[in-house]
Motif scaffolding. Structure first.
Motif, PDB file in Angstrom:
ATOM      1  N   ARG A  19       0.828  -1.201   0.000  1.00 40.30           N
ATOM      2  CA  ARG A  19       0.000   0.000   0.000  1.00 40.30           C
ATOM      3  C   ARG A  19       0.865   1.256   0.000  1.00 40.30           C
ATOM      4  NH1 ARG A  19      -5.095  -0.752   3.780  1.00 40.30           N
ATOM      5  NH2 ARG A  19      -4.602   1.410   4.267  1.00 40.30           N
ATOM      6  N   PHE A  20       0.383   2.300  -0.680  1.00 40.35           N
ATOM      7  CA  PHE A  20       1.118   3.553  -0.709  1.00 40.35           C
ATOM      8  C   PHE A  20       1.204   4.187   0.671  1.00 40.35           C
ATOM      9  CE2 PHE A  20       1.151   8.191  -0.855  1.00 40.35           C
ATOM     10  CZ  PHE A  20       2.346   8.409  -1.518  1.00 40.35           C
ATOM     11  N   ASP A  21       0.089   4.218   1.406  1.00 39.89           N
ATOM     12  CA  ASP A  21       0.102   4.932   2.683  1.00 39.89           C
ATOM     13  C   ASP A  21       1.058   4.290   3.667  1.00 39.89           C
ATOM     14  OD1 ASP A  21      -1.493   2.659   3.018  1.00 39.89           O
ATOM     15  OD2 ASP A  21      -3.144   3.718   4.015  1.00 39.89           O
ATOM     16  N   VAL A  22       1.137   2.968   3.685  1.00 42.23           N
ATOM     17  CA  VAL A  22       2.065   2.290   4.581  1.00 42.23           C
ATOM     18  C   VAL A  22       3.510   2.565   4.165  1.00 42.23           C
ATOM     19  CG1 VAL A  22       2.871   0.022   5.351  1.00 42.23           C
ATOM     20  CG2 VAL A  22       0.411   0.516   5.259  1.00 42.23           C
ATOM     21  N   ALA A  23       3.787   2.470   2.871  1.00 47.40           N
ATOM     22  CA  ALA A  23       5.136   2.740   2.379  1.00 47.40           C
ATOM     23  C   ALA A  23       5.558   4.167   2.690  1.00 47.40           C
ATOM     24  CB  ALA A  23       5.197   2.487   0.874  1.00 47.40           C
ATOM     25  N   GLU A  24       4.657   5.113   2.495  1.00 42.38           N
ATOM     26  CA  GLU A  24       4.944   6.521   2.759  1.00 42.38           C
ATOM     27  C   GLU A  24       5.237   6.759   4.238  1.00 42.38           C
ATOM     28  OE1 GLU A  24       2.899  10.641   1.334  1.00 42.38           O
ATOM     29  OE2 GLU A  24       1.594   9.272   2.449  1.00 42.38           O
ATOM     30  N   GLU A  25       4.426   6.181   5.103  1.00 40.13           N
ATOM     31  CA  GLU A  25       4.606   6.368   6.542  1.00 40.13           C
ATOM     32  C   GLU A  25       5.935   5.802   7.025  1.00 40.13           C
ATOM     33  OE1 GLU A  25       1.245   4.634   8.447  1.00 40.13           O
ATOM     34  OE2 GLU A  25      -0.184   5.976   7.444  1.00 40.13           O
ATOM     35  N   PRO A 185      -0.474 -14.448   3.638  1.00 46.93           N
ATOM     36  CA  PRO A 185      -0.371 -14.082   5.053  1.00 46.93           C
ATOM     37  C   PRO A 185       0.932 -13.355   5.359  1.00 46.93           C
ATOM     38  CG  PRO A 185       0.226 -16.380   4.773  1.00 46.93           C
ATOM     39  CD  PRO A 185      -0.214 -15.892   3.413  1.00 46.93           C
ATOM     40  N   ASN A 186       0.837 -12.317   6.179  1.00 47.28           N
ATOM     41  CA  ASN A 186       2.055 -11.606   6.583  1.00 47.28           C
ATOM     42  C   ASN A 186       2.135 -11.380   8.091  1.00 47.28           C
ATOM     43  OD1 ASN A 186       0.448  -9.226   7.118  1.00 47.28           O
ATOM     44  ND2 ASN A 186       0.482  -8.785   4.918  1.00 47.28           N
ATOM     45  N   TRP A 187       1.201 -11.967   8.835  1.00 50.04           N
ATOM     46  CA  TRP A 187       1.162 -11.754  10.280  1.00 50.04           C
ATOM     47  C   TRP A 187       2.466 -12.158  10.961  1.00 50.04           C
ATOM     48  CZ3 TRP A 187       2.091 -16.070  13.144  1.00 50.04           C
ATOM     49  CH2 TRP A 187       1.870 -17.306  12.536  1.00 50.04           C
ATOM     50  N   PHE A 188       3.164 -13.155  10.415  1.00 50.52           N
ATOM     51  CA  PHE A 188       4.352 -13.681  11.078  1.00 50.52           C
ATOM     52  C   PHE A 188       5.545 -12.728  11.015  1.00 50.52           C
ATOM     53  CE2 PHE A 188       3.449 -15.851   7.025  1.00 50.52           C
ATOM     54  CZ  PHE A 188       4.450 -15.336   6.221  1.00 50.52           C
ATOM     55  N   SER A 203       1.072  -5.642  10.483  1.00 52.08           N
ATOM     56  CA  SER A 203       1.918  -6.736   9.999  1.00 52.08           C
ATOM     57  C   SER A 203       2.351  -6.484   8.564  1.00 52.08           C
ATOM     58  CB  SER A 203       1.190  -8.083  10.123  1.00 52.08           C
ATOM     59  OG  SER A 203       0.021  -8.136   9.332  1.00 52.08           O
ATOM     60  N   HIS A 204       1.525  -5.801   7.796  1.00 54.49           N
ATOM     61  CA  HIS A 204       1.885  -5.377   6.441  1.00 54.49           C
ATOM     62  C   HIS A 204       3.113  -4.455   6.509  1.00 54.49           C
ATOM     63  CE1 HIS A 204       0.777  -4.569   2.207  1.00 54.49           C
ATOM     64  NE2 HIS A 204       1.043  -3.299   2.434  1.00 54.49           N
ATOM     65  N   ALA A 205       3.096  -3.522   7.453  1.00 51.64           N
ATOM     66  CA  ALA A 205       4.224  -2.616   7.633  1.00 51.64           C
ATOM     67  C   ALA A 205       5.469  -3.382   8.090  1.00 51.64           C
ATOM     68  CB  ALA A 205       3.869  -1.528   8.645  1.00 51.64           C
ATOM     69  N   ALA A 206       5.288  -4.326   9.001  1.00 48.22           N
ATOM     70  CA  ALA A 206       6.422  -5.118   9.469  1.00 48.22           C
ATOM     71  C   ALA A 206       7.044  -5.917   8.337  1.00 48.22           C
ATOM     72  CB  ALA A 206       5.975  -6.044  10.597  1.00 48.22           C
ATOM     73  N   ALA A 207       6.214  -6.384   7.395  1.00 48.47           N
ATOM     74  CA  ALA A 207       6.732  -7.122   6.245  1.00 48.47           C
ATOM     75  C   ALA A 207       7.602  -6.228   5.373  1.00 48.47           C
ATOM     76  CB  ALA A 207       5.577  -7.711   5.434  1.00 48.47           C
ATOM     77  N   LEU A 208       7.226  -4.959   5.239  1.00 49.82           N
ATOM     78  CA  LEU A 208       8.048  -4.036   4.460  1.00 49.82           C
ATOM     79  C   LEU A 208       9.377  -3.795   5.166  1.00 49.82           C
ATOM     80  CD1 LEU A 208       8.474  -2.212   2.047  1.00 49.82           C
ATOM     81  CD2 LEU A 208       7.237  -0.407   3.252  1.00 49.82           C
TER      82      LEU A 208
END
Length: 315
Positions: A19-25, A185-188, A203-208
């Protein structure tokens, strides 16, 4: 791009589902230093995806239709374009080709074209999963590179390093990597999360952050022989409950809006600090610099992280 193709190695990385917003943050907060060091002014460009899920978006991207700048002052010139009468986004600096897709065009121009797959549309386990990797001269995928693997990107980078090490010095390389770590899944990737906790924006942010910890090795491998022109972007985003939506292949803002960047990595770049990147004016952004090196992962992935194949795409 006419000065780049032939003189540079080329790297296309799709951070699948980012997502753009997560990447930007995360860039603004200093949480992805290895990527942010290459982004113009340390920021992602806001763009619109050509598709709302992996297969559709990649069919367009691999035909030269990279995500479109999210501003109404178009038409926006493209880096690559198939020759097409009446195209308004083909400009003098566009590298124009006569095949139906970018990998075959670059192969005709002397490049070795290699795909390192991630999500299920690249797993070559069926007819549909063979279409996109079939565009390349070589393609690689293993279950360790797929979405259920907590170490998927490390496996992909290791294969990329092998591909680059085998590359003849006198032949340019086009490497495409579809990064699966952001996809569910990306929770891990989130310290303390459990399977029951499930996926989330966090968890999406943690994956990045996990991807950022290892991407310096990829950049170093791809610039060992000559300068490398890189495009790093998402193919589409995904929803985590916004307006009641979950997933993608839907027409929502968080799905259509994606982060994008392109830049030049200088030749003989290493994973440690180096001088600012240089290259043709239409390739490098002023201020591009090499990343400070691979950061350690925040924490080990949970012991109950999945190891078996799982549903890989919201199709």
């Amino acid at each position: 791009m006419n000065a780049v193709v032939g003189s540079h190695d080329l790297l296309l990385v799709t951070l699948d589902t980012l997502r753009f917003d997560v990447a930007e943050e995360l860039a603004a907060a200093g949480r992805i230093p290895n990527l942010a060091a290459f982004l113009p002014d340390g920021r992602w460009e806001r763009r619109h995806s050509p598709g709302s899920f992996t297969y559709a978006a990649h069919q367009a991207i691999l035909a030269g239709f990279l995500p479109t700048p999210a501003s109404p002052d178009g038409p926006h010139p493209r880096l690559f374009a198939a020759r097409f009468a009446g195209s308004e986004s083909t400009a003098p600096r566009t590298w124009v080709f006569d095949t139906p897709d970018l990998p075959s065009a670059l192969a005709a121009a002397g490049y070795r074209t290699v795909c390192i797959g991630g999500v299920g549309f690249f797993n070559k386990q069926g007819a549909l999963g063979s279409v996109l990797p079939g565009l390349f001269q070589e393609s690689h995928w293993t279950p360790e590179m797929g979405v259920p693997s907590p170490t998927s990107f490390e496996s992909q980078v290791a294969r990329a390093e092998q591909v680059a090490a085998e590359q003849p010095a006198d032949r340019p390389l086009f490497l495409f990597v579809n990064v699966s770590a952001l996809h569910q899944p990306n929770w891990f990737h989130l310290p303390g999360a459990t399977r029951e906790h499930g996926d989330s924006r966090e968890s999406h942010a943690a994956a990045l952050e996990y991807v950022d910890a290892h991407i310096g090795r990829l950049f170093a491998a791809m610039s060992a022989r000559r300068p490398c022109f890189a495009v790093v972007c998402s193919d589409h985003g995904t929803a985590y409950g916004e307006d009641g939506y979950t997933g993608h292949r839907i027409g929502h803002e968080v799905v259509w809006t994606v982060p994008y960047a392109h830049f030049t990595i200088p030749a003989a770049h290493t994973a440690g600090p180096t001088a600012p990147a240089t290259g043709p004016a239409d390739a490098a952004h002023p201020g591009d610099t090499a990343p400070p090196g691979d950061a350690p992962a925040d924490a080990a992935r949970p012991a109950d992280a999945p190891t078996a194949p799982a549903e890989e795409e919201s199709a």
